[in-house]
Design an enzyme around this catalytic site. Structure first.
Site, mmCIF file in Angstrom:
data_model
loop_
_atom_site.group_PDB
_atom_site.id
_atom_site.type_symbol
_atom_site.label_atom_id
_atom_site.label_comp_id
_atom_site.label_asym_id
_atom_site.label_seq_id
_atom_site.Cartn_x
_atom_site.Cartn_y
_atom_site.Cartn_z
ATOM 1 N N CYS A 1 -3.251 1.049 9.792
ATOM 2 C CA CYS A 1 -4.140 0.085 9.211
ATOM 3 C C CYS A 1 -5.170 -0.394 10.524
ATOM 4 C CB CYS A 1 -3.622 -1.026 8.670
ATOM 5 S SG CYS A 1 -2.503 -1.989 9.518
ATOM 6 N N HIS B 1 0.751 -1.194 0.195
ATOM 7 C CA HIS B 1 0.064 0.090 0.006
ATOM 8 C C HIS B 1 0.952 1.089 -0.056
ATOM 9 C CE1 HIS B 1 -3.286 -2.539 2.143
ATOM 10 N NE2 HIS B 1 -3.603 -2.273 1.099
HETATM 11 C C1 CIR Z 1 -3.745 -7.681 3.835
HETATM 12 O O1 CIR Z 1 -3.104 -8.081 3.141
HETATM 13 O O2 CIR Z 1 -4.979 -7.092 3.380
HETATM 14 C C2 CIR Z 1 -3.721 -7.647 5.388
HETATM 15 N N1 CIR Z 1 -3.039 -8.789 5.746
HETATM 16 C C3 CIR Z 1 -2.851 -6.452 5.685
HETATM 17 C C4 CIR Z 1 -3.593 -5.017 5.595
HETATM 18 C C5 CIR Z 1 -2.869 -3.996 5.905
HETATM 19 N N2 CIR Z 1 -3.694 -2.786 5.654
HETATM 20 C C6 CIR Z 1 -2.927 -1.702 5.654
HETATM 21 O O3 CIR Z 1 -1.871 -1.559 5.938
HETATM 22 N N3 CIR Z 1 -3.842 -0.559 5.397
#
Ligand code: CIR
Length: 275
Positions: A269, A170
């Protein structure tokens, strides 16, 4: 000032999360993951007047990563169509939580605006009246266009392409906001390219604090005088203390998020912040 924060409990199924990390080499300690997430929620509650804590959903191991599920600008929230299909049904309870926020007058679903659009909130960074949207494996052009339409009179949507074909998950894995004119970014080539594109497309000459590692480039600013940073990255921490605390008077709290990092999660997140 942040008036509301939304977070979501970490499920027992968390070890089955989507991740690029090889968990066979370094398994997630689920007890420790819960402790780390609890500590994060505790800090949120100390610094945000209203924290809405949504229950975990065992069917969705990544559900604690609420940031990805929506984007909020002023009185409007867009409920995203997440880029990873296993996460798309996380949105329901988070949308319900947003309905409890009195300042939110419009809540729209990305899927209803364009069924081919996908977008993760981790690719979106709101800095004053600019919303930077990074194209990635999770976020497509249609997703960025939906935000442009939904927020048309509320902010300028700036699409960033630097990470489009990179392995970075991201946008906010490499850059986060401190305040309206200051960013923290990773000093690796991808981070520098990203900053160059942000400055060039917005015309804003942000002051950028560069740190050598990507994980600590993701900080969680809770208002103008407090931010959460990652523990266990001493060189980056030294720079952040010098630049944020000593030069700008911003108080810092370092949290150990080792088990969430194994799930490709960072600090921003685990919450949705609403001014
Ligand atoms: C994913 O791969 O979607 C989750 N394991 C991690 C998401 C992390 N999200 C973020 O940094 N906004």
């Amino acid at each position: 000032m942040i008036s509301y924060a939304i977070c979501r409990d970490l499920p027992q199924s968390f070890s089955n999360c989507v991740t690029a990390v090889d968990l066979s080499q370094s398994a997630i300690d689920i007890t420790l993951a819960h402790q780390q997430h609890d500590e994060y929620v505790k800090v949120l509650k100390e610094h945000v007047a209203n924290v809405i804590q949504v229950s975990a959903d065992e069917a969705h191991p990544d559900c604690c990563f609420v940031e990805d599920t929506c984007v909020v600008v002023k009185d409007t929230a867009v409920i995203n169509q997440l880029g990873h299909v296993s996460r798309q049904k996380e949105i329901g309870p988070n949308a319900e939580a947003l309905k409890q926020v009195p300042t939110l007058k419009n809540i729209v679903y990305m899927k209803d605006m364009d069924e081919k659009a996908t977008l993760d909130g981790g690719d979106c960074m709101l800095v004053d009246d600019h919303l930077y949207v990074g194209l990635s494996a999770r976020t497509n052009e249609q997703g960025a266009k939906v935000l442009e339409k939904a927020f048309s009179s509320r902010c300028k949507v700036v699409t960033i392409t630097a990470l489009k074909d990179s392995p970075t998950l991201h946008l906010k894995c490499l850059v986060t906001q401190v305040n309206a004119d200051t960013l923290v970014a990773c000093s690796n080539p991808a981070g520098k390219e990203l900053i160059q594109e942000i400055k060039q497309k917005s015309g804003v000459d942000y002051s950028v604090i560069f740190v050598p590692e990507s994980v600590p480039a993701n900080i969680l600013a809770l208002g103008s005088d407090f931010a959460v940073i990652q523990k266990n990255f001493p060189e980056s921490e030294r720079i952040l203390v010098e630049e944020l605390t000593e030069k700008r008077g911003i108080q810092l709290k370092a949290l150990d998020m080792s088990e969430l990092i194994k799930a490709d999660g960072a600090l921003t997140c685990c919450s949705v912040l609403i001014p």
